[in-house]
Each structure stands twice: as structure tokens, then as C-alpha cells.
Motif scaffolding. Structure first.
Motif: not given
Length: 371
Positions: A24, A32, A34-36, A39-42, A67, A214, A216
Motif C-alpha cells: 500500500q 505512483n 510511493y504513496k506518501r 498524505v496519500d494514505t494512512d 521524499n 481531510r 487522514i
């Protein structure tokens, strides 16, 4: 989403396979890659730092490597400051070698956040002001936030409030809900320090709305839950305070936010003491010290021993209270900037000496401090 359901989801996700969680976050085969984190995922658990540490050297693209490494450094500061600083120094070395000024500035923001929590306030401000000249406008809310914390730790609450307002205005301009939420949360915490509890609650609930829009569960959302709990505790709404503290603990344990866990357990000492549940208060104090030691953070440890000393005063354990409060003051050192908590420590120590009928010892202690 109700708080109960949010906590239930966190509990279930903590049992997911590490391989599933890694997929994930990092997938160098996808566009994509790197899912930050946050930011992009928790959608991951406490092992995410291990995943980032193993992955960043494998990236063939500088910006993605930077990053990942910067996120690794920044979020390690929630667990151990020395390790976080080592990753930050590595990032600064690489970016300077490659003459990437933008990412050098971003690593400096992380460096400033760490130095702040190491009680190196002047160094933190210098680094953050240097970073401000190198990063993009969208990075500035984080710079302002860390600078605000520096001024707060130095007892300059008006200056910290001014910076939080600047962050709020910039967040609105950038349409950055997270920046605005953090600003409202920081303003709330400053009102709380000034004993303006109703105003503090008003502002922190605004922060909560923005964080939940938001969607997250990040470090600052977790901290905001703690601030809400503090406001309710100050307003003698103990059940509401407990609900928010428990929600904050659930998130802190899922992601390994030791700094937030230390904060919450300090407040839980006071809450449980007010409820006359002294066994639970003792346990909360032990947890606060444990996380403060894991962090290697003197500010957290000072406050942990302060909470324990206050609890022991309430229990009439004045000799133990004197030991705990003297330890708190000793940890603070001579250049401790936060008079808010230091004054509480001396006041509580005075009560402990008085309870132990030893006024002269307290007077000598105060005189030696003044001299």
C-alpha cells in the motif's frame, strides 16, 4: 464516522499482514511508486518506518528517494530524536551533494522540528529560517508551524499566536485544509495555556472538523484529539475528556506516535486523579515516563515527572513528591525555556515541602535557583 467506529477500524487494521501494508505504501513497478504516508494514505500500521527505511535506498529517482527519506526522518522524531536526526543528516548530505536546494530546505524543516524537541531552540529557529528561503510556498505552513512551536517553548505566546494566524491565512490561500486545521489546533493550545478554556475548545473543534473532512489519521490529528481532551478536562467534563484521550491513544499506538502517547498519558494522570482512581493515575504516570524515555526527550520527561509529583502531592506522599518534582526540575536544566511548566514544578515542590513541614528546604532551593 463515529469515534467508536474509527477506533474499531484502527484495531482491525493493526492485524493486517506487513506484506499487504508494504504494497500500500511502496511499489516501484507502478507509476505512483510511493504513496506518501499521512498524505496519500494512512492505511498501514506501526511497521511503516521499517518499510520506508528498507525502501528509500532502492529508489532510482532522486525526488522519490528524498521524499521517502524525509518522511522517514520526520516521523522517526515521534519515536526517537537521535535516530531521526541521523536520517535527516543523511538527507542533507545527499541533497547538498546533488545540489538540490529545494529538498535541502525540506530536510532542514525536519531538522528544525527535531532540534526544537531536543531543546536546541536557537539552532532550530536558525535552521527553519534558512529553510524558508529554499522551499516552495506550499511548504511554508510546516515551517511556520515549527517556528511557532519554538516561540511557544520560549514562552513567547503572543509571537507563537501571530505565527499560527499567519499559517491559518496561508492555509486558506493555498486551500490547504491540513494547514488550517493545524493552525486552529495550535491556537487552541495557546488559549488553553492562558486558561481561556472555552475559547480553546471553540478553536480546537474547528480544527477537528477540518481534519475529519481531510480523512487522514495523522500525527497532528492525533495531537488535536489530545488538545480537545485537555479542553474538556479543564472544563470538568471528564467523560468527554476520557473519550478523546482514548481515541488519541488508539491512533498513537497504531502508528507509534510516542510523543503524543506521552502527552496523553500525562493528562490521563490528572484525569484519573480527579476521578480518585489513583491506581490508574499511577499507571498513566509510568506510561508517560516510559514514552518520554523512548523518545529521549527532556521536555516530555520533565512534564511526566511533574505530573507524577502533583499526583503524589494529592495522595499525601510528600517525600515521594519531592523526589519526583526535584527530578523534573533537574531534567529541565538551566536553559529550559518553558516557564509555563517550570513554574508549575516549583509551585508543586513548594506544596510538597509544606506538606512535609520542611519550609526552610524549599526556601533554600528557591534562593539557590535565583542566585
Amino acid at each position: 464516522m463515529s469515534r467508536f467506529f474509527a477506533v474499531l477500524v484502527i484495531f482491525i487494521c493493526s492485524f493486517l499482514s506487513p506484506k499487504i501494508l508494504q504494497a500500500q505504501i511502496i511499489d516501484f513497478e507502478s507509476e505512483n511508486s510511493y504513496k506518501r504516508v499521512f498524505v496519500d494514505t494512512d492505511n498501514f500500521g506501526s511497521s511503516y518506518l521499517d518499510i520506508l527505511e528498507k525502501s528509500y535506498p532502492l529508489s532510482k529517482i532522486d525526488t522519490i528517494q528524498f521524499n521517502i527519506l524525509n518522511d522517514l526522518a520526520y516521523y522517526w522524531h515521534t519515536r526517537n530524536l537521535s535516530k531521526a536526526l541521523n536520517f535527516t543528516k543523511e538527507g542533507l548530505q545527499i541533497t547538498r551533494k546533488k545540489k538540490d536546494t529545494l529538498w535541502e530546505g525540506r530536510f532542514q524543516i525536519t531538522q528544525g522540528a527535531i532540534l526544537l524537541r531536543m531543546e536546541k531552540l536557537d539552532s532550530a529557529r536558525f535552521v527553519l529560517e534558512s529553510a524558508m528561503k529554499k522551499v516552495l510556498k506550499k511548504d511554508l505552513p510546516l515551517v511556520y508551524t515549527q517556528l511557532g512551536y519554538v516561540y511557544e517553548r520560549q514562552g513567547k505566546l503572543d509571537k507563537a499566536a501571530d505565527i499560527a494566524m499567519e499559517t491559518l491565512l496561508l492555509g486558506d490561500e493555498l486551500k490547504d485544509k491540513r494547514a488550517m486545521a493545524v493552525a486552529f489546533s495550535d491556537l487552541s493550545n495557546l488559549f488553553w495555556k492562558q486558561s481561556r478554556y472555552e475559547k480553546a475548545l471553540e478553536f480546537v473543534l474547528k480544527a477537528l472538523v477540518l481534519f475529519e473532512e481531510r480523512g487522514i489519521n495523522d500525527l497532528d490529528y492525533d495531537f488535536t484529539l489530545y488538545v480537545v481532551g485537555n479542553c474538556y478536562l479543564a472544563l470538568d467534563k471528564h467523560e468527554e475528556a476520557l473519550n478523546y484521550y482514548e481515541h488519541s491513544i488508539a491512533i498513537g499506538e497504531r502508528y507509534g506516535f510516542f510523543n503524543n502517547l506521552c502527552d496523553v498519558y500525562i493528562s490521563m494522570v490528572y484525569l484519573k486523579a480527579y476521578l480518585n482512581d489513583f491506581d490508574a493515575a499511577d499507571l498513566a504516570g509510568e506510561n508517560a515516563v516510559k514514552y518520554g524515555q523512548l523518545l529521549d526527550n527532556n521536555f516530555m520527561l520533565m512534564r511526566s515527572w511533574l505530573s507524577i509529583g502533583k499526583l503524589q502531592n494529592l495522595q499525601g506522599k510528600y517525600i515521594s513528591a519531592i523526589e519526583s518534582l526535584e527530578r523534573s526540575i533537574e531534567i529541565a536544566t538551566d536553559d529550559f525555556g518553558d516557564d509555563f511548566y517550570l513554574s508549575q514544578a516549583y509551585e508543586a515542590l513548594g506544596k510538597a515541602y509544606a506538606g512535609n513541614h520542611n519550609y526552610r528546604q524549599h526556601i533554600r532551593r528557591m534562593q539557590s535557583t535565583i542566585n
